[in-house]
Scaffold this motif. Structure first.
Motif, mmCIF file in Angstrom:
data_model
loop_
_atom_site.group_PDB
_atom_site.id
_atom_site.type_symbol
_atom_site.label_atom_id
_atom_site.label_comp_id
_atom_site.label_asym_id
_atom_site.label_seq_id
_atom_site.Cartn_x
_atom_site.Cartn_y
_atom_site.Cartn_z
ATOM 1 N N ALA A 26 -21.814 4.831 -5.315
ATOM 2 C CA ALA A 26 -22.032 3.550 -5.991
ATOM 3 C C ALA A 26 -23.451 3.037 -5.793
ATOM 4 O O ALA A 26 -24.029 2.417 -6.691
ATOM 5 C CB ALA A 26 -21.025 2.523 -5.485
ATOM 6 N N GLU A 27 -24.022 3.272 -4.619
ATOM 7 C CA GLU A 27 -25.357 2.750 -4.300
ATOM 8 C C GLU A 27 -26.490 3.568 -4.929
ATOM 9 O O GLU A 27 -27.655 3.156 -4.885
ATOM 10 C CB GLU A 27 -25.551 2.703 -2.782
ATOM 11 C CG GLU A 27 -24.656 1.705 -2.052
ATOM 12 C CD GLU A 27 -23.252 2.220 -1.796
ATOM 13 O OE1 GLU A 27 -22.441 1.471 -1.239
ATOM 14 O OE2 GLU A 27 -22.950 3.399 -2.158
ATOM 15 N N SER A 28 -26.179 4.721 -5.475
ATOM 16 C CA SER A 28 -27.209 5.566 -6.081
ATOM 17 C C SER A 28 -27.643 4.995 -7.424
ATOM 18 O O SER A 28 -26.806 4.746 -8.295
ATOM 19 C CB SER A 28 -26.669 6.988 -6.282
ATOM 20 O OG SER A 28 -27.563 7.760 -7.063
ATOM 21 N N LEU A 60 -32.425 4.065 0.200
ATOM 22 C CA LEU A 60 -31.293 4.784 0.786
ATOM 23 C C LEU A 60 -31.708 5.760 1.880
ATOM 24 O O LEU A 60 -30.908 6.583 2.323
ATOM 25 C CB LEU A 60 -30.526 5.539 -0.301
ATOM 26 C CG LEU A 60 -29.818 4.673 -1.341
ATOM 27 C CD1 LEU A 60 -29.124 5.550 -2.377
ATOM 28 C CD2 LEU A 60 -28.811 3.743 -0.675
ATOM 29 N N ALA A 61 -32.941 5.671 2.362
ATOM 30 C CA ALA A 61 -33.416 6.606 3.388
ATOM 31 C C ALA A 61 -32.541 6.571 4.641
ATOM 32 O O ALA A 61 -32.243 7.607 5.237
ATOM 33 C CB ALA A 61 -34.871 6.302 3.752
ATOM 34 N N GLY A 62 -32.112 5.388 5.055
ATOM 35 C CA GLY A 62 -31.279 5.279 6.252
ATOM 36 C C GLY A 62 -29.943 5.975 6.083
ATOM 37 O O GLY A 62 -29.473 6.680 6.988
ATOM 38 N N ALA A 63 -29.312 5.810 4.915
ATOM 39 C CA ALA A 63 -28.030 6.455 4.653
ATOM 40 C C ALA A 63 -28.171 7.967 4.634
ATOM 41 O O ALA A 63 -27.337 8.697 5.188
ATOM 42 C CB ALA A 63 -27.462 5.962 3.322
ATOM 43 N N VAL A 91 -21.252 15.732 -8.527
ATOM 44 C CA VAL A 91 -22.135 14.657 -8.990
ATOM 45 C C VAL A 91 -23.422 14.761 -8.186
ATOM 46 O O VAL A 91 -23.399 14.899 -6.959
ATOM 47 C CB VAL A 91 -21.511 13.261 -8.807
ATOM 48 C CG1 VAL A 91 -22.476 12.188 -9.317
ATOM 49 C CG2 VAL A 91 -20.185 13.149 -9.546
ATOM 50 N N LEU A 92 -24.538 14.728 -8.892
ATOM 51 C CA LEU A 92 -25.855 14.747 -8.260
ATOM 52 C C LEU A 92 -26.361 13.305 -8.248
ATOM 53 O O LEU A 92 -26.782 12.774 -9.270
ATOM 54 C CB LEU A 92 -26.797 15.662 -9.038
ATOM 55 C CG LEU A 92 -26.255 17.082 -9.278
ATOM 56 C CD1 LEU A 92 -27.210 17.874 -10.153
ATOM 57 C CD2 LEU A 92 -26.003 17.785 -7.959
ATOM 58 N N ASN A 93 -26.256 12.685 -7.081
ATOM 59 C CA ASN A 93 -26.631 11.279 -6.924
ATOM 60 C C ASN A 93 -28.081 11.205 -6.455
ATOM 61 O O ASN A 93 -28.391 11.584 -5.315
ATOM 62 C CB ASN A 93 -25.713 10.618 -5.897
ATOM 63 C CG ASN A 93 -24.253 10.692 -6.294
ATOM 64 O OD1 ASN A 93 -23.775 9.897 -7.079
ATOM 65 N ND2 ASN A 93 -23.524 11.672 -5.739
ATOM 66 N N LEU A 94 -28.969 10.761 -7.328
ATOM 67 C CA LEU A 94 -30.373 10.656 -6.958
ATOM 68 C C LEU A 94 -30.579 9.410 -6.101
ATOM 69 O O LEU A 94 -30.002 8.354 -6.383
ATOM 70 C CB LEU A 94 -31.251 10.608 -8.201
ATOM 71 C CG LEU A 94 -31.072 11.750 -9.196
ATOM 72 C CD1 LEU A 94 -32.176 11.697 -10.251
ATOM 73 C CD2 LEU A 94 -31.056 13.103 -8.520
ATOM 74 N N THR A 95 -31.395 9.542 -5.076
ATOM 75 C CA THR A 95 -31.555 8.456 -4.111
ATOM 76 C C THR A 95 -32.912 7.773 -4.254
ATOM 77 O O THR A 95 -33.916 8.416 -4.513
ATOM 78 C CB THR A 95 -31.399 8.976 -2.671
ATOM 79 O OG1 THR A 95 -32.368 10.019 -2.437
ATOM 80 C CG2 THR A 95 -30.009 9.530 -2.428
ATOM 81 N N SER A 96 -32.895 6.470 -4.053
ATOM 82 C CA SER A 96 -34.132 5.700 -4.021
ATOM 83 C C SER A 96 -34.611 5.591 -2.579
ATOM 84 O O SER A 96 -33.885 5.937 -1.635
ATOM 85 C CB SER A 96 -33.895 4.299 -4.591
ATOM 86 O OG SER A 96 -33.018 3.573 -3.736
ATOM 87 N N SER A 97 -35.808 5.085 -2.390
ATOM 88 C CA SER A 97 -36.345 4.933 -1.040
ATOM 89 C C SER A 97 -35.493 3.982 -0.211
ATOM 90 O O SER A 97 -35.458 4.083 1.023
ATOM 91 C CB SER A 97 -37.795 4.447 -1.094
ATOM 92 O OG SER A 97 -37.892 3.220 -1.808
#
Length: 213
Positions: A123-125, A72-75, A64-70
């Protein structure tokens, strides 16, 4: 006037992707990467040949390619210097990597079931792309330790708030703020978001010219 330089990396600005795969024992692996580009329904991933992610992709043929938002930078930064490979390769050890078997917990992220592939989604992506491997290509020369993995996206999941009102299949570009890796630094909405462990590991100078680490 242009100046000829030899930069350590050519990360001019690419989106950060969290690649989730299944380990041989059935546990989940999660790895951040920012060498990805897209054409049609396919994504090309540039990966380290020695990584657990590459090993899992070779064995299972899916991810799964989970795209990240800004947001989620800390994670992503918490994952930056972790590897799912129990014996840490020398080139990673020199940069400060350490073995971590539970990447989801280390990042503070939550796995959720996928619909088509066995690998879990994050889940957070805000955008999750279930994908299957179609080809793996050597990258640069045989001694580079790099591969390019071609994937075919088979299922797309998007947070409803990112969709164009009334347009079920269209993402509103103004609402989607991807996390961007620019010369090993985290950017969102054109702004530097936070310090980066990866930048320190690579010895990338800060904006003042001082070398980190």
């Amino acid at each position: 006037m242009h100046r000829t330089i030899e930069p350590k990396v050519l990360y001019f600005g690419t989106p950060v992707v969290l690649v989730s795969t299944r380990n041989e024992d059935g546990s989940a692996n999660l790895a951040p990467m920012s060498s990805a580009w897209w054409v049609g329904q396919s994504g090309m991933l540039g990966l380290d040949r020695t990584s657990r992610t590459t090993e899992n992709l070779d064995r299972t043929g899916e991810c799964v390619l989970n795209l990240t938002s800004s947001a989620l930078a800390g994670a992503v930064d918490r994952l930056a210097l972790l590897t799912g490979t129990p014996v840490v390769p020398e080139h990673k050890m020199r940069k400060g990597y350490r073995y971590e078997p539970d990447k989801f917990a280390a990042a503070g992220l939550s796995p959720m079931p996928s619909q088509v592939v066995a690998a879990p989604r994050v889940a957070e992506s805000p955008i999750q792309l279930e994908a299957r491997v179609t080809r793996t290509h050597p990258f640069e020369d045989q001694d580079s330790g790099l591969v390019a993995v071609e994937t075919r996206v088979v299922r797309v999941h998007v947070e409803e708030e990112l969709l164009v009102p009334g347009g079920r299949h269209h993402i509103d570009a103004d609402r989607w703020d991807p996390l961007i890796m620019k010369f090993c630094e985290f950017y969102g909405n054109g702004q530097n978001l936070r310090p980066s462990r990866l930048a320190t590991a690579w010895g990338i100078p800060g904006r003042t010219g001082a070398v980190r680490g």
